[in-house]
Design a protein around this motif. Structure first.
Motif, PDB file in Angstrom:
ATOM      1  N   GLU A 228      12.105  -0.737 -11.791  1.00 28.94           N
ATOM      2  CA  GLU A 228      12.375  -2.540 -11.174  1.00 28.94           C
ATOM      3  C   GLU A 228      13.702  -3.022 -10.002  1.00 28.94           C
ATOM      4  O   GLU A 228      14.143  -1.499 -10.381  1.00 28.94           O
ATOM      5  N   LEU A 229      14.091  -3.082  -9.304  1.00 27.62           N
ATOM      6  CA  LEU A 229      15.408  -3.570  -8.428  1.00 27.62           C
ATOM      7  C   LEU A 229      16.551  -4.122  -8.649  1.00 27.62           C
ATOM      8  O   LEU A 229      16.207  -5.377 -10.112  1.00 27.62           O
ATOM      9  N   PRO A 230      17.707  -3.741  -8.914  1.00 26.34           N
ATOM     10  CA  PRO A 230      18.379  -4.988  -9.521  1.00 26.34           C
ATOM     11  C   PRO A 230      17.946  -6.738  -8.536  1.00 26.34           C
ATOM     12  O   PRO A 230      17.637  -6.588  -7.181  1.00 26.34           O
ATOM     13  N   ARG A 232      20.522  -8.772  -7.992  1.00 26.13           N
ATOM     14  CA  ARG A 232      21.178  -9.507  -6.997  1.00 26.13           C
ATOM     15  C   ARG A 232      21.106  -8.450  -5.978  1.00 26.13           C
ATOM     16  O   ARG A 232      22.366  -7.375  -5.773  1.00 26.13           O
ATOM     17  N   ALA A 233      20.377  -8.519  -4.658  1.00 19.50           N
ATOM     18  CA  ALA A 233      20.986  -6.561  -3.976  1.00 19.50           C
ATOM     19  C   ALA A 233      21.947  -7.685  -2.816  1.00 19.50           C
ATOM     20  O   ALA A 233      21.845  -8.690  -2.133  1.00 19.50           O
ATOM     21  N   GLY A 234      22.854  -6.596  -2.822  1.00 20.83           N
ATOM     22  CA  GLY A 234      23.506  -6.476  -2.325  1.00 20.83           C
ATOM     23  C   GLY A 234      23.292  -5.672  -0.346  1.00 20.83           C
ATOM     24  O   GLY A 234      22.094  -5.452  -0.092  1.00 20.83           O
ATOM     25  N   SER A 236      23.864  -3.224   0.857  1.00 24.03           N
ATOM     26  CA  SER A 236      23.467  -1.691   0.561  1.00 24.03           C
ATOM     27  C   SER A 236      22.505  -1.788   0.205  1.00 24.03           C
ATOM     28  O   SER A 236      22.135  -0.760   0.987  1.00 24.03           O
ATOM     29  N   ASP A 237      21.790  -2.058  -0.812  1.00 25.99           N
ATOM     30  CA  ASP A 237      20.368  -2.294  -1.023  1.00 25.99           C
ATOM     31  C   ASP A 237      19.626  -2.566  -0.345  1.00 25.99           C
ATOM     32  O   ASP A 237      18.345  -2.089   0.391  1.00 25.99           O
ATOM     33  N   LYS A 238      20.184  -3.735   0.733  1.00 27.90           N
ATOM     34  CA  LYS A 238      18.688  -4.830   1.103  1.00 27.90           C
ATOM     35  C   LYS A 238      18.322  -3.220   2.673  1.00 27.90           C
ATOM     36  O   LYS A 238      18.278  -2.294   2.641  1.00 27.90           O
ATOM     37  N   LYS A 240      18.956   0.278   1.921  1.00 21.59           N
ATOM     38  CA  LYS A 240      18.470   1.402   1.258  1.00 21.59           C
ATOM     39  C   LYS A 240      16.743   0.314   1.361  1.00 21.59           C
ATOM     40  O   LYS A 240      15.862   2.059   1.780  1.00 21.59           O
ATOM     41  N   ALA A 241      16.194  -0.561   1.178  1.00 23.47           N
ATOM     42  CA  ALA A 241      15.133  -1.070   0.650  1.00 23.47           C
ATOM     43  C   ALA A 241      14.097  -1.096   2.218  1.00 23.47           C
ATOM     44  O   ALA A 241      13.256  -0.185   3.007  1.00 23.47           O
ATOM     45  N   ASN A 244      13.537   2.360   3.155  1.00 24.25           N
ATOM     46  CA  ASN A 244      12.634   3.076   2.576  1.00 24.25           C
ATOM     47  C   ASN A 244      11.168   2.940   2.555  1.00 24.25           C
ATOM     48  O   ASN A 244      10.194   3.311   2.875  1.00 24.25           O
TER      49      ASN A 244
END
Lengths: 249, 304
Positions: A228-230, A232-234, A236-238, A240-241, A244
């Motif tokens: 599962e992903l975190p 609350r995506a920050g 940087s996560d967005k 990375k997504a 990906n």
């Protein structure tokens, strides 16, 4: 003392360096002698104290792909297919039936360190001990007609002329991936005892009751991957997504 | 297992010789009743001694280092092979003592030596069986049926040889009656052999047990050597199923059925003996050839 080896089935790459080092050391040693027959001919053969065989373990497709088990796993599942290299030499069993059946008393187990040895001046080459060994550890030296086996390099490990770090079996010193360890299983703090304790060991024909001393360390479980992903995506996560997703295209 | 001819000949020849010795000794207790004279008894003993000795000598042929065979009697406490060797060596002075007692007429010791000899001969047969039966690594042998088979087949082939030895007596004594002991033992033998073929232990260990990977398929990828090894030579013998079936029938027919018919309907006891021994040689060859050692699991066999 109960000297023996711990062999890591995870890190062994099956390069046969241990067997070659064994042959090199024991080929000329006092206790050894491991002849080759027809070494450069059409049917090369010979006596080896250590043989490496390679197996394919087929995984269980119904099992969770995120966890890898082994025999140390409580459920004994082996989910991932893998190749396992298994070097086999004398296990220096506690209940060494090869010693029990020997009619001449040539085979013996040393009380002080548990090493199983053959006295070549008494052995009559009847092969009976090799019949009693489930692990195929004993091979006849056809040149002199005497049974030969792993001595745990008894002529190295007590040799005080060698540096302390060299007082180990030749196979252990040769292993390039450090898959082989040597030590005393009666000492609970020794390296081999701790490894066998923490990694778990494969049971190899334990129901025969030979109580082998050597331990085959079970393959490790890989680190579990969080699916599962975190929440609350920050930013940087967005990012990375996004990358990906691009890669998956 | 590799069927080593020297060991096969040893177990069959010594077994029959020991069986003949047992039955000769028991027959000597009723010598008047079965009209066995002294000369015939001694001839029989010579035949038995030759068979036992030939077998024992043959058993040393498979030793790779014969000069150390002298040490083979020292582990009587633990090794069945040692026990067998010691009992076999005791047989000779004991037999010499018994024959001396018969010759010089010491009636007070002959019963002791006679029954000691009988016990020793049966104990040797039992030890030979236990050499194989004590190996946990060969499930097919690791059963009470193995020593039972060695004792039974030894006594059985000896009982077929007894009327053959008796037929050496002077012609004026007349023909030999039906050898009922041989006929009954051959019948028991064939029933036991068929029961053994049906009920011997089989397939107790898998390649998963051998490597400790309990679930999933395990198969050999590479055995690590390019040609035969000591292990494949000693334990890798493979017998074709069709051939094994044919040999089993041969063993049943020639080891038991034909000698039984010959003993019952004819006086051809020598033929019956030779055919019985030939059949038992086939049976003993199968005993080794069909046995599977657990080290075959490490060479890729799925079940042993």
């Amino acid at each position: 003392m109960r000297l023996g080896l711990a062999i890591d089935l995870d890190t062994c790459v099956g390069c046969h360096a241990c067997a070659v080092a064994c042959k090199e050391w024991n080929g000329q040693s006092l206790m050894g002698g491991a002849p080759d027959y027809d070494a450069w001919g059409k049917a090369p053969s010979g006596a080896w104290y250590n043989r490496i065989r390679h197996y394919e373990i087929e995984g269980d497709p119904t099992y969770s792909p995120y966890r890898c088990g082994s025999s140390s796993d409580a459920s004994e599942h082996q989910p991932l297919s893998k190749t396992v290299n298994v070097p086999m030499s004398c296990m220096h069993c506690e209940e060494a039936h090869c010693v029990t059946v020997c009619p001449t008393g040539a085979s013996y187990k040393r009380a002080e360190d548990g090493i199983v040895l053959v006295d070549p001046s008494r052995c009559m080459g009847c092969n009976y001990c090799s019949w009693a060994c489930p692990y195929g550890a004993r091979e006849l030296d056809e040149d002199v007609g005497v049974m030969k086996k792993c001595t745990l390099c008894v002529d190295r490990i007590y040799d005080e002329q060698l540096a302390v770090e060299d007082r180990q079996p030749a196979c252990v010193l040769a292993c390039p991936t450090h898959a082989r360890h040597f030590g005393d299983y009666d000492d609970p703090q020794s390296k081999v005892s701790l490894l066998a304790e923490s990694r778990g060991k494969q049971s190899m024909l334990d129901d025969l009751g030979y109580k082998p001393t050597n331990a085959y360390l079970s393959p490790r479980k890989p680190v579990e991957i969080k699916a599962e992903l975190p929440i609350r995506a920050g930013l940087s996560d967005k990012a990375k997504a996004f990358v990906n997703r691009l890669i998956q295209l | 297992m590799k069927p080593a001819l020297s060991v096969i000949f040893f177990t069959v020849s010594s077994g029959a010789g020991l069986g003949l010795l047992v039955w000769l000794l028991i027959a000597s207790l009723m010598a008047d009743h079965i009209r066995m004279d002294g000369a015939t008894f001694y001839k029989g003993v010579v035949i038995a001694a030759l068979m036992i000795t030939a077998g024992l000598l043959s058993s040393t042929l498979h030793l790779a280092n014969r000069k150390n065979a002298i040490f083979s009697l020292v582990r009587v406490k633990t090794s069945w092979l040692s026990r067998e060797g010691l009992l076999a060596l005791i047989l000779y002075p004991l037999a010499a003592l018994h024959l001396a007692a018969l010759h010089f007429g010491w009636p007070h010791i002959t019963p002791f030596t006679l029954w000691l000899l009988v016990a020793d001969a049966i104990a040797i047969l039992y030890c030979t069986g236990m050499i194989y039966a004590c190996l946990r690594t060969i499930p097919r042998w690791n059963t009470w049926m193995t020593p039972a088979k060695y004792v039974l087949f030894g006594l059985m082939s000896g009982s077929v040889l007894l009327p053959a030895a008796l037929s050496l007596r002077p012609a004026e004594v007349g023909p030999i009656g039906k050898p009922m002991v041989a006929i009954v033992l051959l019948a028991v033998g064939v029933v036991f052999y068929i029961a053994y073929l049906l009920k011997h232990p089989r397939a107790q260990h898998t390649i998963n047990d051998a490597l400790g990977f309990k679930r999933g398929n395990v198969r050999l990828l590479d055995v690590g050597h390019s040609h035969g090894t000591f292990l494949t030579n000693e334990f890798g013998f493979v017998l074709a199923r069709e051939k094994a079936r044919m040999l089993r029938w041969l063993a049943i027919v020639f080891g038991f059925i034909v000698p039984m018919l010959l003993c019952y309907f004819t006086q051809w006891f020598w033929s019956a003996s030779f055919i019985c021994i030939a059949g038992l040689l086939v049976e003993r060859w199968l005993f080794f050839a069909e046995a599977e050692h657990v080290v075959r699991l490490y060479h890729g066999q799925q079940r042993v």
